[in-house]
Motif scaffolding. Structure first.
Motif: not given
Length: 414
Positions: A50-51, A56-60, A221-223, A344-346
């Protein structure tokens, strides 16, 4: 490069040194945390997964494109310090999970690759942009090499709670200082680099482009790879009878050797086709993991795996971000790379959680290693049709001297 460009590069590399090094050491906490809180590996893996998803959320990224990086990074430092300290005081997995996933996740999203690479893309000239991205990635790798052994020493001497609280307090100091030194707003420096259209127009155009969609799929895949290995390699090696020290050193070797891998990838990305280089990197990952899986576990095999995997570990970052910058220009690079990073983060979420789930249900990690190999081969195929030539709107706008798009296209035809 200008003095300002070097300043942004050095500050950014220093920041990701600590942020990514701390994040990469979390896998060392798996066994002591689960033993202390009386929970299983899947629960820890779910919190870490979950972290990965939250960071990975693009809000920042979107906020940094509008407000500049300084305020975003300052807020991230505060959240990182408080998140790690809160996690160190947790008496149950839900409390630990909220601190690690939510607070630490948001903090890393605002102080790591996406925001820093966006700032670098705006400050560094096109002729050195991929190398600049590689330097930032190398900073993260140095952090991984240095922070993982430090975290293990802290755990051994202070226990996992004391170690995590110490990392949180240092994070508050390091990232706070870095945020103060970053430019308040880069917009005034890139008036000639603006891609035509608004952020929404640029994002819509990217999402309709085959290369951008394929690049996004490949970064998944990298993630998966880096999150699964980073979280579960120490436990995998100790399960195979190796010592905690060997596991920590193997993880640190990944960071050490990725310093050179990232710099070389960035250097090559300024001279050769980035998509073709990514094809080679993903193929190499698949081969290295397959060889590791069929080789009997030993200290030598663990260290060799760490060294060789390190060469291709985060080398995808300067090439992937370089493709986006070359195609769409630097104006909304943070947002566009942020969306790709979400994929990536998914993948990271799935890699971390699936590792814990498969272990708890089968007692081993074998099926996930096999899946990681197959995904590496699939990623290599996905990158074959990708192009990094400028989109028409970006090419007309140019960058830097007004020839960014043309020069970048000519440079990468090799």
């Amino acid at each position: 490069m200008t003095r300002r460009a070097w300043m942004v590069l050095l500050i950014g590399a220093s920041m990701v040194f600590f942020t990514m090094g701390t994040r990469q050491s979390i896998g060392l906490f798996l066994k002591p945390v689960t033993a202390d809180l009386g929970t299983n590996r899947e629960s820890f893996a779910l919190a870490l997964a979950a972290h990965n998803l939250i960071l990975g959320l693009p809000l920042a990224a979107m906020a940094a494109d509008r407000l500049g990086p300084r305020r975003i990074v300052a807020a991230a430092g505060l959240l990182m310090g408080s998140g790690l300290v809160l996690a160190s005081q947790a008496d149950s997995m839900p409390t630990f999970g909220v601190a690690l996933a939510l607070l630490f996740g948001i903090a890393v999203s605002g102080s790591s690759f996406v925001v820093v690479i966006g700032a670098v893309g705006k400050a560094v000239p096109v002729s050195h942009r991929s190398f600049g991205f590689g330097l930032i990635t190398a900073g993260a790798s140095i952090g991984m090499f240095a922070m993982v052994p430090i975290a293990q020493v802290l755990i051994d001497s202070l226990g996992w709670r004391g170690a995590m609280a110490t990392l949180g307090l240092v994070a508050l100091l390091v990232i706070g200082v870095a945020s103060f030194l970053l430019p308040a707003d880069d917009h005034q420096h890139i008036d000639t680099q603006l891609a035509t259209g608004s952020m929404a127009d640029t994002v819509r155009r990217a999402l309709r482009t085959r290369s951008y969609v394929l690049l996004t799929a490949g970064f998944f895949v990298c993630g998966f790879h880096v999150a699964f290995i980073g979280a579960h390699l120490p436990a995998y090696l100790t399960d195979e009878g190796l010592s905690d020290r060997t596991a920590a050193i193997a993880l640190a070797m990944i960071g050490l050797f990725n310093i050179g891998g990232s710099l070389v990838a960035g250097w090559l990305g300024d001279r050769y086709s980035r998509p073709k280089l990514l094809v080679g990197l993903y193929c190499a990952r698949a081969i290295v993991m397959a060889a590791f899986l069929i080789t009997p576990a030993s200290m030598a095999s663990a260290l060799v795996f760490g060294c060789v995997m390190g060469l291709v570990w985060l080398s995808t970052v300067p090439l992937t971000s370089g493709i986006i910058a070359a195609t769409y220009g630097p104006r909304y690079l943070t947002t566009l790379f942020g969306l790709v990073f979400l994929s990536h983060q998914v993948g990271a979420f799935l890699g971390v959680w699936l590792g814990g789930r498969v272990f708890d249900s089968s007692g081993g990690y074998g099926p996930v290693w096999i899946l990681a190999v197959l995904l590496g081969l699939a990623a290599a195929l996905i990158h074959l049709p990708i192009s990094d030539t400028p989109e028409p709107a970006t090419e007309l706008a140019g960058a830097g001297t007004g020839t960014d798009g043309v020069n970048d296209r000519l440079t990468n035809q090799g």
